[in-house]
Design an enzyme around this catalytic site. Structure first.
Site, PDB file in Angstrom:
ATOM      1  N   HIS A   1       1.190  -1.001   0.096  1.00 40.37           N
ATOM      2  CA  HIS A   1      -0.132   0.008   0.188  1.00 40.37           C
ATOM      3  C   HIS A   1       0.942   1.219   0.091  1.00 40.37           C
ATOM      4  O   HIS A   1       2.154   1.362   0.536  1.00 40.37           O
ATOM      5  CB  HIS A   1      -0.768  -0.093   1.203  1.00 40.37           C
ATOM      6  CG  HIS A   1      -1.846   0.865   1.454  1.00 40.37           C
ATOM      7  ND1 HIS A   1      -1.562   2.280   1.780  1.00 40.37           N
ATOM      8  CD2 HIS A   1      -3.241   1.043   1.304  1.00 40.37           C
ATOM      9  CE1 HIS A   1      -2.767   3.059   1.850  1.00 40.37           C
ATOM     10  NE2 HIS A   1      -3.884   2.067   1.708  1.00 40.37           N
TER      11      HIS A   1
ATOM     12  N   ASP B   1       3.508  -4.799   8.122  1.00 41.44           N
ATOM     13  CA  ASP B   1       1.890  -4.093   7.923  1.00 41.44           C
ATOM     14  C   ASP B   1       0.790  -5.001   8.044  1.00 41.44           C
ATOM     15  O   ASP B   1       0.585  -5.965   7.121  1.00 41.44           O
ATOM     16  CB  ASP B   1       2.109  -3.329   6.511  1.00 41.44           C
ATOM     17  CG  ASP B   1       0.807  -2.517   6.148  1.00 41.44           C
ATOM     18  OD1 ASP B   1      -0.399  -2.834   6.988  1.00 41.44           O
ATOM     19  OD2 ASP B   1       0.811  -1.753   5.247  1.00 41.44           O
TER      20      ASP B   1
ATOM     21  N   GLN C   1      -4.354  -5.325   6.725  1.00 41.63           N
ATOM     22  CA  GLN C   1      -5.150  -6.417   6.315  1.00 41.63           C
ATOM     23  C   GLN C   1      -5.180  -7.592   7.094  1.00 41.63           C
ATOM     24  O   GLN C   1      -5.879  -8.488   6.182  1.00 41.63           O
ATOM     25  CB  GLN C   1      -5.155  -6.486   4.893  1.00 41.63           C
ATOM     26  CG  GLN C   1      -5.405  -5.305   4.194  1.00 41.63           C
ATOM     27  CD  GLN C   1      -6.673  -4.779   4.057  1.00 41.63           C
ATOM     28  OE1 GLN C   1      -7.478  -5.525   4.271  1.00 41.63           O
ATOM     29  NE2 GLN C   1      -7.079  -3.348   3.860  1.00 41.63           N
TER      30      GLN C   1
ATOM     31  N   LYS D   1      -9.907  -0.872  10.571  1.00 38.93           N
ATOM     32  CA  LYS D   1     -10.128  -2.040   9.676  1.00 38.93           C
ATOM     33  C   LYS D   1     -10.605  -3.511  10.693  1.00 38.93           C
ATOM     34  O   LYS D   1     -10.571  -4.490  10.082  1.00 38.93           O
ATOM     35  CB  LYS D   1      -8.881  -2.381   9.005  1.00 38.93           C
ATOM     36  CG  LYS D   1      -8.795  -1.079   7.785  1.00 38.93           C
ATOM     37  CD  LYS D   1      -7.800  -1.446   6.892  1.00 38.93           C
ATOM     38  CE  LYS D   1      -7.119  -0.222   6.301  1.00 38.93           C
ATOM     39  NZ  LYS D   1      -7.921   0.106   5.110  1.00 38.93           N
TER      40      LYS D   1
ATOM     41  N   CYS E   1      -4.801   2.243  -3.555  1.00 38.67           N
ATOM     42  CA  CYS E   1      -3.609   2.971  -2.958  1.00 38.67           C
ATOM     43  C   CYS E   1      -2.422   2.151  -3.100  1.00 38.67           C
ATOM     44  O   CYS E   1      -1.747   1.843  -2.183  1.00 38.67           O
ATOM     45  CB  CYS E   1      -3.751   3.387  -1.547  1.00 38.67           C
ATOM     46  SG  CYS E   1      -4.850   4.531  -1.260  1.00 38.67           S
TER      47      CYS E   1
HETATM   48  N1  PMP Z   1      -1.620  -1.161   4.641  1.00 35.37           N
HETATM   49  C1  PMP Z   1      -2.375  -1.739   3.967  1.00 35.37           C
HETATM   50  C2  PMP Z   1      -2.165  -3.096   3.416  1.00 35.37           C
HETATM   51  C3  PMP Z   1      -3.849  -1.271   3.773  1.00 35.37           C
HETATM   52  O1  PMP Z   1      -4.813  -1.742   3.169  1.00 35.37           O
HETATM   53  C4  PMP Z   1      -4.166   0.151   4.380  1.00 35.37           C
HETATM   54  C5  PMP Z   1      -5.496   0.684   4.267  1.00 35.37           C
HETATM   55  N2  PMP Z   1      -5.997   0.303   2.694  1.00 35.37           N
HETATM   56  C6  PMP Z   1      -3.011   0.784   5.153  1.00 35.37           C
HETATM   57  C7  PMP Z   1      -1.718   0.277   4.918  1.00 35.37           C
HETATM   58  C8  PMP Z   1      -3.417   2.294   5.468  1.00 35.37           C
HETATM   59  O2  PMP Z   1      -4.234   2.133   6.572  1.00 35.37           O
HETATM   60  P1  PMP Z   1      -4.810   3.519   7.386  1.00 35.37           P
HETATM   61  O3  PMP Z   1      -5.370   4.279   6.120  1.00 35.37           O
HETATM   62  O4  PMP Z   1      -5.773   3.111   8.181  1.00 35.37           O
HETATM   63  O5  PMP Z   1      -3.732   4.100   8.109  1.00 35.37           O
END
Ligand code: PMP
Length: 406
Positions: free
Chosen positions: A123, A200, A203, A226, A364
């Site tokens: 991401h 990270d 997910q 999430k 993203c």
């Molecule tokens: N890493 C991953 C794999 C994600 O899916 C996301 C959110 N889509 C993020 C980081 C960022 O998370 P947040 O927007 O809650 O900070």
């Protein structure tokens, strides 16, 4: 679990809502999950009855809410099996947690010519903070590629590692492809060369049981919103010995031990990294979300969600004009796909008219799209409150989209 779904769905008020007069089918769980009533009620209850700024009060409300916040830290420590509550730092979310590490670890350990490794399926939150650090320190960002099925080519990691590698930061589950990465192997490989690893878990933590001590990762990050908790709250786990060597990320109240104009000394962990008034009410509500999923049972959740994903995958494969993006061997609750002659956002808009919420675009994760030479995908992402009937509705919806586009 299948038999409990009706009851479970009643715990999530939004799932009874109608969109354009149609029952909501919510398949955008990778972007954010819906909240059980206990989370919503906790926020309401604390603002209605117990609100007071924490950690510095002498009065009843402040003490009450301070205790609840620190109890929440303990709930989260247990949830990921961290060794100490000092290792649980509250942030705004995954993005802020990664930025914190990129800044503070970067200040302590990164110099010109050093190298950081991420993967091609990250991401943007796990790319851009490292790029900014590399820019600042004249360091180098290297990338572990993935194959066309979406499996990370971890066998290439050894060739990427050099004696200048200072950190590896990879996602446990890809939000764009659904791939579950073999993070245990990556961590073992990295540790043979004494390289710390950040995972990270944005997910992952809501789908897979996480044990940071067993994983032996050096940092683990995830977002409250999430994992059925509120927005604006997230978690950074870091090993104490590393966090102690890292300078504060932000300066302000609470992160200090003593302030004079001549010199300021910093507070102990975890407060050293929690400058300013923390988001304490959402912290308390996050702990309620975690208790909720623990009571439901993460093992049951994981099993049910994989059955749902398998069902959806099999069904979508019967539509020969659809191609799944990401068919890795191990996958979590994400089904990304492209359609012959239909733009993902057109399909998204039409499905929305049917009450079906999916996400379309790059998620993203633009490098993932660049890998496949596409501009975006349609993505259905599942949670344990979704049903097989809802998957059927998605498939029927997609058939109607195809008809409309001839
Ligand atoms: N890493 C991953 C794999 C994600 O899916 C996301 C959110 N889509 C993020 C980081 C960022 O998370 P947040 O927007 O809650 O900070």
């Amino acid at each position: 679990m299948k038999n409990d779904i009706t009851k479970i769905r009643m715990d999530f008020p939004i799932l009874s809502e109608k969109i354009y007069g149609k029952p909501l089918v919510y398949f955008d769980n990778a972007a954010t999950t819906q909240k059980p009533r206990i989370v919503i009620d906790t926020i309401n209850e604390y603002y209605s009855k117990y609100n007071a700024n924490i950690h510095r009060g002498v009065h009843f409300l402040s003490n009450f809410t301070t205790t609840a916040t620190e109890n929440a830290r303990e709930t989260i420590r247990k949830f990921i099996n961290a060794g100490s509550h000092d290792e649980i730092i509250f942030t705004r979310g995954t993005t802020e947690a990664i930025n914190l590490v990129a800044f503070s670890f970067g200040e302590a350990f990164i110099s010109e010519g050093d190298e950081i490794i991420v993967s091609e399926m990250e991401h943007h939150s796990n790319i851009v903070p490292w790029q900014m650090l590399c820019e600042r320190k004249k360091a180098v960002l290297k990338v572990i590629p993935f194959d066309d099925n979406g499996n990370l080519e971890t066998e290439k990691l050894n060739n990427l590692i050099s004696d200048r590698t200072k950190l590896i930061s990879v996602t446990q589950v890809s939000n764009a492809l659904g791939t579950i990465n073999p993070v245990e192997d990556i961590i073992k490989t990295a540790h043979l060369k004494n390289i710390p690893v950040l995972i990270d878990g944005a997910q992952a933590a809501q789908h897979i049981k996480v044990d940071v001590q067993k994983l032996n990762c050096d940092f683990y990050v995830f977002s409250g919103h999430k994992i059925y908790g509120p927005t604006g709250i997230g978690v950074l786990y870091g090993k104490k010995e590393l966090l102690n060597q890292m300078p504060p990320y932000q300066g302000g109240g609470e992160m200090i031990s003593k302030v004079t104009f001549a010199k300021t000394t910093f507070n102990e962990l975890p407060f050293k990294f929690e400058a300013g008034t923390p988001n304490y009410i959402d912290t308390i509500a996050l702990a309620k979300a975690i208790e909720y999923i623990e009571n439901t049972g993460l093992d049951k959740i994981e099993k049910y969600e994989s059955e749902l994903l398998e069902y959806a995958t099999t069904k979508i494969k019967t539509l020969d004009w659809i191609k799944i993006t990401g068919e890795a061997k191990h996958k979590s609750s994400v089904l990304s796909f492209v359609m012959d002659g239909i733009h993902p956002s057109d399909a998204g808009v039409l499905l929305d008219q049917m009450g079906i919420a999916i996400r379309t675009g790059t998620h993203c994760a633009e490098p993932v799209m660049q890998h496949f030479g596409i501009t975006g995908t349609a993505r259905a992402s599942f949670a344990f409150y979704n049903t097989f009937e809802e998957v059927d509705k998605l498939i029927e919806g997609l058939k109607r989209v195809k008809q409309m586009f001839g």
